[in-house]
Enzyme design. Structure first.
Site, PDB file in Angstrom:
ATOM      1  N   ASP A  94       0.798  -1.220   0.000  1.00 60.48           N
ATOM      2  CA  ASP A  94       0.000   0.000   0.000  1.00 60.48           C
ATOM      3  C   ASP A  94       0.837   1.279   0.000  1.00 60.48           C
ATOM      4  O   ASP A  94       0.395   2.324   0.476  1.00 60.48           O
ATOM      5  CB  ASP A  94      -0.924  -0.001   1.218  1.00 60.48           C
ATOM      6  CG  ASP A  94      -0.177  -0.333   2.513  1.00 60.48           C
ATOM      7  OD1 ASP A  94       1.045  -0.071   2.582  1.00 60.48           O
ATOM      8  OD2 ASP A  94      -0.805  -0.853   3.449  1.00 60.48           O
ATOM      9  N   HIS A 211       7.018   4.736  12.509  1.00 62.04           N
ATOM     10  CA  HIS A 211       7.273   5.521  11.300  1.00 62.04           C
ATOM     11  C   HIS A 211       6.024   6.094  10.643  1.00 62.04           C
ATOM     12  O   HIS A 211       6.112   6.824   9.668  1.00 62.04           O
ATOM     13  CB  HIS A 211       7.998   4.650  10.266  1.00 62.04           C
ATOM     14  CG  HIS A 211       7.121   3.586   9.677  1.00 62.04           C
ATOM     15  ND1 HIS A 211       6.828   2.419  10.350  1.00 62.04           N
ATOM     16  CD2 HIS A 211       6.458   3.521   8.500  1.00 62.04           C
ATOM     17  CE1 HIS A 211       6.039   1.671   9.601  1.00 62.04           C
ATOM     18  NE2 HIS A 211       5.784   2.308   8.479  1.00 62.04           N
ATOM     19  N   ARG A 213       2.999   8.208   9.290  1.00 60.86           N
ATOM     20  CA  ARG A 213       2.800   9.648   9.124  1.00 60.86           C
ATOM     21  C   ARG A 213       1.761  10.202  10.089  1.00 60.86           C
ATOM     22  O   ARG A 213       1.884  11.324  10.580  1.00 60.86           O
ATOM     23  CB  ARG A 213       2.387   9.976   7.683  1.00 60.86           C
ATOM     24  CG  ARG A 213       3.510   9.838   6.668  1.00 60.86           C
ATOM     25  CD  ARG A 213       3.021  10.053   5.248  1.00 60.86           C
ATOM     26  NE  ARG A 213       4.114   9.895   4.302  1.00 60.86           N
ATOM     27  CZ  ARG A 213       4.885  10.881   3.875  1.00 60.86           C
ATOM     28  NH1 ARG A 213       4.670  12.106   4.307  1.00 60.86           N
ATOM     29  NH2 ARG A 213       5.857  10.668   3.023  1.00 60.86           N
TER      30      ARG A 213
END
Length: 368
Positions: A94, A211, A213
């Site tokens: 993805d 990690h 966002r």
């Protein structure tokens, strides 16, 4: 059938590596293209699995936006498709690379095979932008290689034809077994030697990664505050390979540098991470791949996300959803360390290590 295998990040590379090896073993006609959406971490995996790309777009730039990256991938992958002329493009997962490569292939009427299809949270903001990427890929893919039955159920509800859905398991388990075998045969590197000197025997160990966002800023800060409190517990040590993204690295080092019992290290290579996972008592992470790998190692994972598409691990008791709530992370960590779950007899819901063979066997039968 000529196949172009495309990926750009370290997790994609790990999950594509066993497919590439199977394509080699079965002597299929294929080439490899990397966008290098991640550069340093991607190169580590390429080296470990002895993968030499035919095309390396080398698109990583400091601070680039998703739109800038997307535009670069779209422009450069089109040149590769023109030169390679594949009958099928394989993308994984993805990422921005996976979606933009799939879109470029669709625009050229090239068939698309989607590895690890069907994962869903139904929340476009979590994970961001991954949930949108995988839904969009599903709308244009020709083949959907699903890791679990529930992933298949997800895309059946989206009117994907049943004969285009192939249940395989997740290739990350194939990669995991390959890596563990190398470690069992005595693989050693300088990272592992160094960590053996740092980590204390007799102390419980917590392995941390992060990690996503959507966790940038306050989410990472909340995680760090939880780790600060946990580091005060007697007999506990924390090892945290910190992601290279400045929005992660700066926050983590600002809050956790020089704290006794917390070891901040640079991102480690894939075999070193497997070595750490084998030895840890608990993992705290927002990684999807780790949620899939950990059950094979019988390791519990606190998932620092509000939602997860890996619901099978939650249901089996391998994963615990905490978001980035300091209180939830601390409470679950205390419970797991005091009363470790008994996973005896539990099987990994994400596969048995045969996913890549199933995928390539299916591709061999195709006529494009």
């Amino acid at each position: 059938l000529k196949i172009l295998v495309c990926f750009g990040t370290r997790p994609e590379a790990i999950k594509m590596a066993p497919i590439i090896q199977e394509l080699r073993d079965q002597k299929l006609d294929f080439e490899i293209c990397v966008t290098a959406q991640h550069r340093e971490m991607l190169d580590q995996v390429l080296s470990f699995f002895d993968i030499k790309p035919d095309y390396d777009l080398n698109l990583m730039k400091p601070g680039q936006s998703l739109n800038s990256l997307s535009a670069c991938i779209l422009e450069e992958i089109d040149k590769v498709l023109e030169k390679c002329k594949p009958g099928m493009v394989l993308v994984q997962g993805d990422t921005t690379t996976a979606f933009i490569v799939a879109l470029s292939a669709f625009n050229r009427r090239i068939k698309i095979g989607h590895i690890e299809a069907g994962l869903r949270t139904r929340n476009l903001g979590s994970p961001f932008p991954e949930e949108a990427n995988r839904q969009l890929i599903s709308r244009i893919a020709d083949l959907h290689f699903i890791p679990t039955a529930s992933a298949g159920a997800n895309i059946l509800r989206e009117s994907i034809p049943k004969d285009k859905i192939i249940l395989t398991g997740n290739t990350v388990i194939d990669a995991l077994f390959t890596g563990l075998l190398k470690l069992q045969k005595g693989y050693m590197n300088d990272e592992i030697k160094s960590l053996k000197q740092i980590l204390k025997k007799g102390k419980k160990m917590i392995l941390v990664t992060g990690h996503r966002r959507e966790n940038f800023g306050s989410g990472i800060e909340e995680l760090c505050r939880a780790l600060l409190e946990i580091s005060l517990w007697e007999g506990v040590q924390i090892i945290y390979p910190v992601h290279l993204n400045p929005k992660v690295k700066e926050s983590v080092h600002a809050l956790l540098s020089q704290i006794p019992g917390i070891f901040l290290v640079e991102p480690v290579t894939y075999p070193t991470f497997l070595w750490l996972m084998q030895r840890t008592d608990l993992i705290i992470s927002d990684s999807g791949g780790i949620q899939e790998e950990a059950p094979s190692l019988k390791k519990p994972v606190i998932v620092t996300r509000k939602t997860t598409e890996r619901t099978e691990a939650l249901e089996a008791g391998f994963s615990f959803l905490a978001g980035t709530s300091r209180e939830k992370i601390i409470n679950i960590a205390e419970q797991v360390l005091k009363n470790p779950p008994d996973y005896f007899g539990f099987e990994n819901p994400y596969g048995d290590g045969s996913a890549s063979k199933k995928i390539v066997e299916f591709l061999k039968k195709m006529d494009v």
